[in-house]
Design a protein around this motif. Structure first.
Motif, PDB file in Angstrom:
ATOM      1  N   TYR A  85       0.842  -1.195   0.000  1.00  0.00           N
ATOM      2  CA  TYR A  85       0.000   0.000   0.000  1.00  0.00           C
ATOM      3  C   TYR A  85       0.878   1.246   0.000  1.00  0.00           C
ATOM      4  O   TYR A  85       1.857   1.350   0.752  1.00  0.00           O
ATOM      5  CB  TYR A  85      -0.906   0.016   1.230  1.00  0.00           C
ATOM      6  N   ALA A  86       0.522   2.201  -0.856  1.00  0.00           N
ATOM      7  CA  ALA A  86       1.237   3.471  -0.922  1.00  0.00           C
ATOM      8  C   ALA A  86       0.315   4.481  -1.594  1.00  0.00           C
ATOM      9  O   ALA A  86      -0.667   4.102  -2.251  1.00  0.00           O
ATOM     10  CB  ALA A  86       2.536   3.330  -1.711  1.00  0.00           C
ATOM     11  N   THR A  87       0.637   5.751  -1.439  1.00  0.00           N
ATOM     12  CA  THR A  87      -0.180   6.774  -2.096  1.00  0.00           C
ATOM     13  C   THR A  87      -0.004   6.675  -3.607  1.00  0.00           C
ATOM     14  O   THR A  87       0.997   6.138  -4.102  1.00  0.00           O
ATOM     15  CB  THR A  87       0.216   8.180  -1.627  1.00  0.00           C
ATOM     16  N   PRO A  88      -0.952   7.210  -4.375  1.00  0.00           N
ATOM     17  CA  PRO A  88      -0.802   7.167  -5.835  1.00  0.00           C
ATOM     18  C   PRO A  88       0.496   7.808  -6.325  1.00  0.00           C
ATOM     19  O   PRO A  88       1.131   7.296  -7.255  1.00  0.00           O
ATOM     20  CB  PRO A  88      -2.032   7.925  -6.336  1.00  0.00           C
ATOM     21  N   GLY A  89       0.905   8.917  -5.716  1.00  0.00           N
ATOM     22  CA  GLY A  89       2.157   9.558  -6.115  1.00  0.00           C
ATOM     23  C   GLY A  89       3.352   8.656  -5.880  1.00  0.00           C
ATOM     24  O   GLY A  89       4.252   8.554  -6.724  1.00  0.00           O
ATOM     25  N   THR A  90       3.386   7.986  -4.732  1.00  0.00           N
ATOM     26  CA  THR A  90       4.479   7.056  -4.440  1.00  0.00           C
ATOM     27  C   THR A  90       4.480   5.885  -5.408  1.00  0.00           C
ATOM     28  O   THR A  90       5.540   5.469  -5.905  1.00  0.00           O
ATOM     29  CB  THR A  90       4.364   6.547  -2.997  1.00  0.00           C
ATOM     30  N   CYS A  91       3.305   5.359  -5.712  1.00  0.00           N
ATOM     31  CA  CYS A  91       3.226   4.236  -6.662  1.00  0.00           C
ATOM     32  C   CYS A  91       3.751   4.645  -8.033  1.00  0.00           C
ATOM     33  O   CYS A  91       4.544   3.918  -8.654  1.00  0.00           O
ATOM     34  CB  CYS A  91       1.790   3.741  -6.773  1.00  0.00           C
ATOM     35  N   ASP A  92       3.330   5.803  -8.516  1.00  0.00           N
ATOM     36  CA  ASP A  92       3.729   6.229  -9.863  1.00  0.00           C
ATOM     37  C   ASP A  92       5.224   6.516  -9.938  1.00  0.00           C
ATOM     38  O   ASP A  92       5.886   6.180 -10.928  1.00  0.00           O
ATOM     39  CB  ASP A  92       2.926   7.457 -10.281  1.00  0.00           C
ATOM     40  N   LEU A  93       5.789   7.151  -8.910  1.00  0.00           N
ATOM     41  CA  LEU A  93       7.233   7.388  -8.906  1.00  0.00           C
ATOM     42  C   LEU A  93       8.012   6.072  -8.818  1.00  0.00           C
ATOM     43  O   LEU A  93       9.022   5.885  -9.505  1.00  0.00           O
ATOM     44  CB  LEU A  93       7.616   8.294  -7.734  1.00  0.00           C
ATOM     45  N   SER A  94       7.542   5.168  -7.979  1.00  0.00           N
ATOM     46  CA  SER A  94       8.255   3.902  -7.792  1.00  0.00           C
ATOM     47  C   SER A  94       8.249   3.044  -9.047  1.00  0.00           C
ATOM     48  O   SER A  94       9.164   2.240  -9.268  1.00  0.00           O
ATOM     49  CB  SER A  94       7.644   3.115  -6.629  1.00  0.00           C
ATOM     50  N   ARG A  95       7.239   3.208  -9.891  1.00  0.00           N
ATOM     51  CA  ARG A  95       7.199   2.448 -11.147  1.00  0.00           C
ATOM     52  C   ARG A  95       8.352   2.816 -12.072  1.00  0.00           C
ATOM     53  O   ARG A  95       8.722   2.043 -12.957  1.00  0.00           O
ATOM     54  CB  ARG A  95       5.847   2.658 -11.853  1.00  0.00           C
ATOM     55  N   TRP A  96       8.924   3.987 -11.873  1.00  0.00           N
ATOM     56  CA  TRP A  96      10.140   4.373 -12.590  1.00  0.00           C
ATOM     57  C   TRP A  96      11.391   4.104 -11.758  1.00  0.00           C
ATOM     58  O   TRP A  96      12.405   3.626 -12.264  1.00  0.00           O
ATOM     59  CB  TRP A  96      10.097   5.853 -12.972  1.00  0.00           C
ATOM     60  N   MET A  97      11.322   4.452 -10.469  1.00  0.00           N
ATOM     61  CA  MET A  97      12.530   4.444  -9.646  1.00  0.00           C
ATOM     62  C   MET A  97      13.039   3.042  -9.356  1.00  0.00           C
ATOM     63  O   MET A  97      14.253   2.797  -9.366  1.00  0.00           O
ATOM     64  CB  MET A  97      12.277   5.202  -8.340  1.00  0.00           C
ATOM     65  N   LEU A  98      12.154   2.097  -9.086  1.00  0.00           N
ATOM     66  CA  LEU A  98      12.611   0.748  -8.749  1.00  0.00           C
ATOM     67  C   LEU A  98      13.221   0.022  -9.957  1.00  0.00           C
ATOM     68  O   LEU A  98      14.301  -0.575  -9.829  1.00  0.00           O
ATOM     69  CB  LEU A  98      11.474  -0.055  -8.118  1.00  0.00           C
ATOM     70  N   PHE A 140       1.677  -3.185  -6.149  1.00  0.00           N
ATOM     71  CA  PHE A 140       1.262  -1.936  -5.517  1.00  0.00           C
ATOM     72  C   PHE A 140      -0.257  -1.803  -5.475  1.00  0.00           C
ATOM     73  O   PHE A 140      -0.958  -2.159  -6.423  1.00  0.00           O
ATOM     74  CB  PHE A 140       1.826  -0.735  -6.263  1.00  0.00           C
ATOM     75  N   ALA A 141      -0.741  -1.254  -4.377  1.00  0.00           N
ATOM     76  CA  ALA A 141      -2.156  -0.919  -4.219  1.00  0.00           C
ATOM     77  C   ALA A 141      -2.249   0.584  -3.940  1.00  0.00           C
ATOM     78  O   ALA A 141      -2.064   1.013  -2.798  1.00  0.00           O
ATOM     79  CB  ALA A 141      -2.776  -1.718  -3.083  1.00  0.00           C
ATOM     80  N   PRO A 142      -2.492   1.425  -4.971  1.00  0.00           N
ATOM     81  CA  PRO A 142      -2.567   2.881  -4.752  1.00  0.00           C
ATOM     82  C   PRO A 142      -3.675   3.234  -3.772  1.00  0.00           C
ATOM     83  O   PRO A 142      -4.824   2.795  -3.928  1.00  0.00           O
ATOM     84  CB  PRO A 142      -2.853   3.433  -6.155  1.00  0.00           C
ATOM     85  N   THR A 143      -3.319   4.006  -2.762  1.00  0.00           N
ATOM     86  CA  THR A 143      -4.242   4.314  -1.663  1.00  0.00           C
ATOM     87  C   THR A 143      -4.209   5.814  -1.394  1.00  0.00           C
ATOM     88  O   THR A 143      -3.158   6.350  -1.019  1.00  0.00           O
ATOM     89  CB  THR A 143      -3.839   3.551  -0.390  1.00  0.00           C
ATOM     90  N   PRO A 144      -5.323   6.521  -1.565  1.00  0.00           N
ATOM     91  CA  PRO A 144      -5.302   7.982  -1.432  1.00  0.00           C
ATOM     92  C   PRO A 144      -4.991   8.438  -0.001  1.00  0.00           C
ATOM     93  O   PRO A 144      -5.187   7.696   0.971  1.00  0.00           O
ATOM     94  CB  PRO A 144      -6.725   8.393  -1.834  1.00  0.00           C
ATOM     95  N   THR A 156      -6.333  -0.771  11.269  1.00  0.00           N
ATOM     96  CA  THR A 156      -6.754   0.291  10.357  1.00  0.00           C
ATOM     97  C   THR A 156      -5.583   1.245  10.159  1.00  0.00           C
ATOM     98  O   THR A 156      -4.854   1.554  11.108  1.00  0.00           O
ATOM     99  CB  THR A 156      -7.951   1.071  10.931  1.00  0.00           C
ATOM    100  N   ALA A 157      -5.383   1.692   8.932  1.00  0.00           N
ATOM    101  CA  ALA A 157      -4.279   2.595   8.628  1.00  0.00           C
ATOM    102  C   ALA A 157      -4.764   3.744   7.762  1.00  0.00           C
ATOM    103  O   ALA A 157      -5.749   3.615   7.015  1.00  0.00           O
ATOM    104  CB  ALA A 157      -3.147   1.848   7.925  1.00  0.00           C
TER     105      ALA A 157
END
Length: 536
Positions: A85-98, A140-144, A156-157
């Motif tokens: 789980y990560a925010t959408p911004g983190t998911c999108d950046l990680s798709r390039w960075m990793l 990844f599960a994008p989570t707002p 709960t998180a």
């Protein structure tokens, strides 16, 4: 079964952030980061994950920097099959960075193996490959932000804005227990107020326990507004260009590069800097900006403008384009990754420029102990890059105004609302002096000294309610490194660092010896010293 919290990284160091929260219903991992810095710490990246992938119900990632996400592909390769789980911004950046991280590791290992083959040493494998990372990001599960989710039954998180980089979050968790709800906050990295592209971090809710980063816990930076920061940058760039060489800026691909280019181009448009050629030698930074555009509602990109739209900015995409920059000997500004000079294209530019007195190396971000960037910033006379010795004759300068981390006062002010309710506050993500400094500041703010905890690597704590109050009790968690190794690693002075320094010193002394007779005497003395320790 007790609720436990174990620290597998960023415990006495800045990198390798990884924590395991164990509840009666299962395990959650918060962050899964790469170790950077000393060779002793980096060696941990090659070991088996400290958690059992099949037992981890979920991974929560606070933001996309590799010291928080960079070992997630290794966890997936080892068998993790659930969601991160990560925010959408983190998911999108990680798709390039990793995947970029995997490609860099493959290239670095290929270069190392060529040297090992020549020496007859065994070959090594990368921590993971680009393909491994591309498969991992599918988990990844994008989570707002601000939307509650349940990564595990009874837990709960919520992700809240941390103001560090695009998508950066701190995590507020609530665990159902027979003694009532247990509230636990993980800070991730907390940004300073007033950044150009980021909103300020929001304050945390009351909690029973909190994990707080301490990167700059021992210092208070001078407060500068946007114009004052640009004026300081103008002064550094003006002096650097006047020295007659190029300006080399090691930059983090996400956030720092975009802010820096925005300021440079603003100064040029206003006529306060010449329209010098700017080379962005970081394809990752270019891709990250595309992610910024996608998430522009979260940022102030409209007022910042397009940092890559100016005619004097050249973005290199291929290795040949990167090598061509080496033909430019003066008057250019070269921005290249990685930010701590540990990998990537920056190392080639350092080999080209460090030995030139006319060149300038300008640091704009944190340099962890044991990294090449830290060695250069701290005044090392020589360094080794790709197995070669390079003298440091260039001008070395640093600006702290582009840091994405809050300083001591920012951190104390951010955590202050939770202090009255905390049973314990765990300080992580900082070197020993930084944690000590933040601890002292928290005590000055009225927080009890016995509730400030500085976990060591792999230490584990039981979170228990005693006499109606939540408390943390340390239990044996083992340790992958012994005490001397941990101490040396946190100072960036392990045996590999000492070995590299001795090699550099020996080479330096041989080079400056009066004649061959003197050189043979030096080598005889070294041989006698070796034989006295371990006779043939």
């Amino acid at each position: 079964m007790a609720i436990t919290l174990q620290f597998f990284g960023a415990a006495g160091t800045v990198t390798g952030s990884c924590m395991r929260l164990t509840t009666p219903e299962g395990e959650i991992v918060v962050d899964c980061g790469l170790f950077q810095g000393s060779k002793t710490l980096q060696e941990l990246n090659y070991r088996e994950p400290p958690v059992s992938p099949s037992r981890v119900a979920a991974v929560l990632l606070t933001h996309a920097h590799l010291d928080h996400t960079g070992l997630f592909p290794k966890l997936v390769v080892a068998g993790f099959r659930r969601r991160a789980y990560a925010t959408p911004g983190t998911c999108d950046l990680s798709r390039w960075m990793l995947p970029d991280s995997g490609a860099i590791q493959e290239a670095e290992v290929e270069r190392l193996n060529r040297r090992r083959d020549r020496r007859g040493s065994g070959r090594v494998e990368p921590i993971y490959t680009r393909a491994d990372a591309e498969a991992a990001v599918e988990r990844f599960a994008p989570t707002p932000f601000d939307e509650a989710f349940s990564p595990l039954p009874g837990v709960t998180a919520v992700f809240r804005r941390a103001g560090h980089i695009l998508g950066a979050a701190f995590v507020e968790t609530t665990i159902d227990t027979p003694d009532g709800p247990l509230r636990l906050t993980f800070s991730g990295d907390i940004g300073p107020p007033g950044q150009t592209l980021q909103r300020d971090p929001v304050p945390p809710a009351p909690a029973d326990f909190a994990v707080l980063e301490s990167t700059y816990g021992d210092r208070v930076r001078e407060r500068r507004d946007e114009e004052q920061r640009r004026d300081r940058l103008r002064g550094e760039i003006t002096d650097a260009l006047a020295a007659g060489g190029n300006v080399l800026i090691p930059a983090f691909a996400v956030e720092r590069t975009q802010e820096l280019l925005h300021d440079l181009l603003t100064l040029m448009r206003r006529g306060r800097l010449p329209h010098a050629p700017v080379f962005l030698d970081s394809p990752l930074a270019h891709r990250a900006t595309e992610v910024f555009r996608k998430h522009q509602r979260e940022l102030d990109l409209d007022s910042a403008g397009d940092p890559f739209g100016a005619a004097n900015v050249s973005v290199t995409r291929t290795p040949d384009e990167s090598k061509a920059i080496g033909r430019v000997k003066s008057g250019a500004i070269i921005v290249a990754g990685s930010g701590m000079c540990e990998a990537g294209r920056i190392k080639y530019h350092l080999k080209d420029h460090l030995w030139r007195p006319q060149s300038t190396v300008l640091f704009i971000g944190y340099q962890a102990a044991g990294t090449l960037g830290r060695l250069i910033r701290d005044g090392a006379p020589t360094v080794r890059i790709h197995g070669e010795t390079v003298e440091v004759r260039a001008r070395v300068r640093a600006i702290g105004d582009y840091s994405g981390h809050g300083d001591r006062d920012d951190l104390v002010n951010w955590i202050r609302p939770t202090l009255p309710t905390l049973g314990a506050l765990f300080l992580t993500h900082g070197e020993p002096a930084a944690r000590d400094g933040l601890s002292s500041a928290l005590q000055a703010a009225g927080f009890a000294a016995d509730r400030v905890v500085q976990p060591r690597l792999d230490s584990c704590y039981a979170l228990e309610k005693r006499d109606g109050v939540w408390r943390a009790a340390m239990i044996d968690g083992g340790c992958r490194l012994d005490a001397p190794q941990v101490e040396a690693a946190t100072r960036g002075r392990d045996w590999q660092s000492d070995f590299a320094e001795i090699l550099l010193d020996l080479e330096h002394r041989l080079d400056r010896a009066a004649d061959d007779r003197s050189r043979r005497k030096i080598l005889r003395d070294v041989r006698r010293a070796l034989d006295s320790v371990e006779p043939r």
